[in-house]
Motif scaffolding. Structure first.
Motif, PDB file in Angstrom:
ATOM      1  N   GLY A  89     -23.857  18.042   6.478  1.00  0.00           N
ATOM      2  CA  GLY A  89     -24.147  18.741   5.230  1.00  0.00           C
ATOM      3  C   GLY A  89     -23.507  18.127   4.006  1.00  0.00           C
ATOM      4  O   GLY A  89     -23.902  18.450   2.873  1.00  0.00           O
ATOM      5  N   LEU A  90     -22.515  17.242   4.192  1.00  0.00           N
ATOM      6  CA  LEU A  90     -21.861  16.619   3.043  1.00  0.00           C
ATOM      7  C   LEU A  90     -22.861  15.868   2.164  1.00  0.00           C
ATOM      8  O   LEU A  90     -22.701  15.814   0.935  1.00  0.00           O
ATOM      9  N   ARG A  91     -23.881  15.293   2.793  1.00  0.00           N
ATOM     10  CA  ARG A  91     -24.866  14.526   2.025  1.00  0.00           C
ATOM     11  C   ARG A  91     -25.537  15.408   0.975  1.00  0.00           C
ATOM     12  O   ARG A  91     -25.846  14.938  -0.133  1.00  0.00           O
ATOM     13  N   GLY A  92     -25.761  16.653   1.266  1.00  0.00           N
ATOM     14  CA  GLY A  92     -26.422  17.550   0.317  1.00  0.00           C
ATOM     15  C   GLY A  92     -25.577  17.892  -0.888  1.00  0.00           C
ATOM     16  O   GLY A  92     -26.077  18.499  -1.848  1.00  0.00           O
ATOM     17  N   LEU A  93     -24.308  17.493  -0.875  1.00  0.00           N
ATOM     18  CA  LEU A  93     -23.423  17.779  -2.011  1.00  0.00           C
ATOM     19  C   LEU A  93     -23.492  16.702  -3.083  1.00  0.00           C
ATOM     20  O   LEU A  93     -22.966  16.891  -4.181  1.00  0.00           O
ATOM     21  N   ARG A  94     -24.118  15.559  -2.759  1.00  0.00           N
ATOM     22  CA  ARG A  94     -24.172  14.440  -3.699  1.00  0.00           C
ATOM     23  C   ARG A  94     -25.618  14.068  -4.011  1.00  0.00           C
ATOM     24  O   ARG A  94     -26.509  14.272  -3.168  1.00  0.00           O
ATOM     25  N   PRO A  95     -25.893  13.523  -5.193  1.00  0.00           N
ATOM     26  CA  PRO A  95     -27.271  13.185  -5.557  1.00  0.00           C
ATOM     27  C   PRO A  95     -27.828  11.977  -4.812  1.00  0.00           C
ATOM     28  O   PRO A  95     -29.038  11.781  -4.764  1.00  0.00           O
ATOM     29  N   ARG A  96     -26.962  11.174  -4.239  1.00  0.00           N
ATOM     30  CA  ARG A  96     -27.426   9.977  -3.526  1.00  0.00           C
ATOM     31  C   ARG A  96     -26.405   9.618  -2.443  1.00  0.00           C
ATOM     32  O   ARG A  96     -25.291  10.143  -2.421  1.00  0.00           O
ATOM     33  N   ALA A  97     -26.793   8.727  -1.573  1.00  0.00           N
ATOM     34  CA  ALA A  97     -25.893   8.275  -0.510  1.00  0.00           C
ATOM     35  C   ALA A  97     -25.723   6.769  -0.592  1.00  0.00           C
ATOM     36  O   ALA A  97     -26.707   6.020  -0.693  1.00  0.00           O
ATOM     37  N   SER A  98     -24.485   6.315  -0.562  1.00  0.00           N
ATOM     38  CA  SER A  98     -24.190   4.890  -0.638  1.00  0.00           C
ATOM     39  C   SER A  98     -24.087   4.301   0.765  1.00  0.00           C
ATOM     40  O   SER A  98     -23.736   4.986   1.728  1.00  0.00           O
TER      41      SER A  98
END
Length: 460
Positions: A89-98
């Motif tokens: 779920g951490l991915r949903g906290l940021r606008p993009r993934a590096s």
């Protein structure tokens, strides 16, 4: 038709690694690694008794899953799911993934902190998972809060997870103030009074819910829960003997008045057995325990307070020595860094119908874990430094979810610091929350590093 190329994103790889890590962990651990502590608490939960001073809430959690599917297999799935669902779920906290998140995710799922520890049925592991899950839900709430009214369901889930965490681990209530600060920060834009009200309300809600869970978890036929009193008494015994061991000239004035023999036994027989590694060595001489336990609670409490107030150097020397062992683990083999298989009291194992021993998979996992024992992946210090550096990087950006992650990292460091006052052994698992929080914070940071903020800082 031309064959289309498979375009993988960082999201896809991170998600795939986490799901694979969850499945590999379960495959290697099912139905769970059970130490003597695990067996005792499972026994208490199934039989509805209280025979140890472990948390009644943890025994109750094991009992709930055991009543559905006997054993700890279902519990293991649920406990691991809390952690891995939070990481996903951490991915949903940021606008993009590096793509920077990919090696961090690989490091996490391959580390003994995940691959081995998540398969062990210990309250320390469930506490860490619940705390991570609770702070993730608070971060989720902080992101969605500005768009609509307070996300009550997400908030309720976060507060419930943190309340249960506070009951699963004796000093777990330490996470509550940091969660309350995270909520207050989230609401601060609506005015300081509203932020203060939300913060205090969250703190009260966690503490109240935790108390109710503790009351409900206590077996009816076991009577009032005396576990916390026994735990405090044991800690006082250790501190008294530890202070004498560090200062042989220290006079136990309260014992001298109430029972002169106590000072003689402690000085002549208790102090030589003392070790900052763990309290268990004092059990080698039954006379030491006998003379301590025959004192009243008040006498022991008064003697302990006398040392703390009038002999602080001896007390602090003992406490710092014990904390050095639990935090730095100078000889990690003495601090139970790994456990696999099933081991426990024979009578309890028989009644639970659980076979003792280790299979080939257990031995392979244990061997894998030993490869890392002398490196940074088995160093609380390295995780503490990671937590501090990660928190510092997130403070540069200070987004809503960032500040909740900072609160989580601060809670893990405060939890670690509490062992300066309460540690009685150097078991590696005691500070597992620190390790897991540091890894979780690092993954969150790697998903979307604050590159622009760092560049601005370097230009100054």
């Amino acid at each position: 038709m031309p064959r289309r190329s498979l375009d993988l994103t960082a999201d896809d790889v991170v998600r795939g690694l986490l799901i694979a890590g969850f499945l590999v962990m379960l495959a290697g651990a099912m139905p769970g690694h059970l130490s003597p502590d695990s067996i005792s608490q499972l026994y208490e939960g199934r039989m509805g008794t209280r025979e140890t001073w472990g948390p009644a809430a943890y025994a109750s959690v094991l009992a709930i899953f055991d009543s559905i599917v006997p054993g700890t297999g279902l519990y293991l799935v649920a406990s691991g799911f809390i952690l891995f669902a939070s990481l996903l779920g951490l991915r949903g906290l940021r606008p993009r993934a590096s793509w920077a998140a990919v090696p961090v995710t690989l490091l996490m799922v391959a580390s003994p902190a995940i691959l081995v520890f998540q398969g062990i049925v210990w309250k320390d592991v469930l506490f860490a998972n619940l705390a991570i899950g609770g702070f993730f839900l608070l971060a989720r709430a902080s992101v969605s809060w500005p768009a609509r009214r307070p996300p009550w369901i997400v908030l309720a889930g976060a507060l419930l997870a943190l309340a249960l965490a506070a009951q699963v681990r004796q000093n777990g209530i330490i996470v509550a103030p940091f969660a309350a600060l995270a909520v207050a920060w989230t609401v601060r834009g609506e005015g300081w009074r509203r932020g203060l009200a939300w913060g205090l309300g969250s703190l009260v809600a966690i503490v109240a819910a935790s108390h109710l869970i503790g009351v409900a978890a206590q077996p009816a036929k076991a009577g009032p829960d005396k576990a916390s009193g026994v735990g405090v008494r044991i800690l006082e015994h250790y501190d008294i003997i530890g202070a004498v061991a560090h200062d042989p000239t220290l006079q136990l004035s309260v014992f001298n008045t109430a029972d002169p023999e106590a000072q003689t036994v402690i000085r002549a027989r208790g102090a030589p057995l003392y070790s900052p590694v763990r309290i268990d060595y004092l059990d080698a001489d039954p006379a030491v325990g006998a003379v301590l336990w025959r004192q009243s609670d008040q006498v022991v409490r008064d003697q302990w307070l006398d040392i703390v107030l009038h002999h602080p150097r001896a007390y602090l020397a003992h406490r710092l020595d014990v904390f050095r062992w639990v935090f730095l683990t100078p000889r990690i083999d003495s601090c139970l860094p790994l456990f696999v298989g099933v081991e426990g009291p024979a009578d309890s194992l028989k009644k639970l119908e659980i076979a003792v021993g280790k299979d080939a998979s257990d031995r392979a996992i244990y061997n894998y874990g030993t490869w890392f024992l002398d490196g940074p992946l088995f160093s609380h210090l390295s995780y503490a430094l990671t937590a501090l550096l990660t928190a510092g990087a997130l403070l540069l950006r200070r987004d809503r979810a960032d500040m909740v992650m900072v609160a989580m990292l601060a809670a893990s460091l405060a939890f670690t610091g509490s062992f300066l006052a309460i540690s009685i052994a150097c078991d590696y698992r005691y500070l597992y929350f620190l390790d897991l929080a540091a890894l979780t914070g690092l993954l969150y940071l790697a998903l979307d590093p604050p590159v622009a903020q760092v560049r601005r800082l370097l230009r100054r």
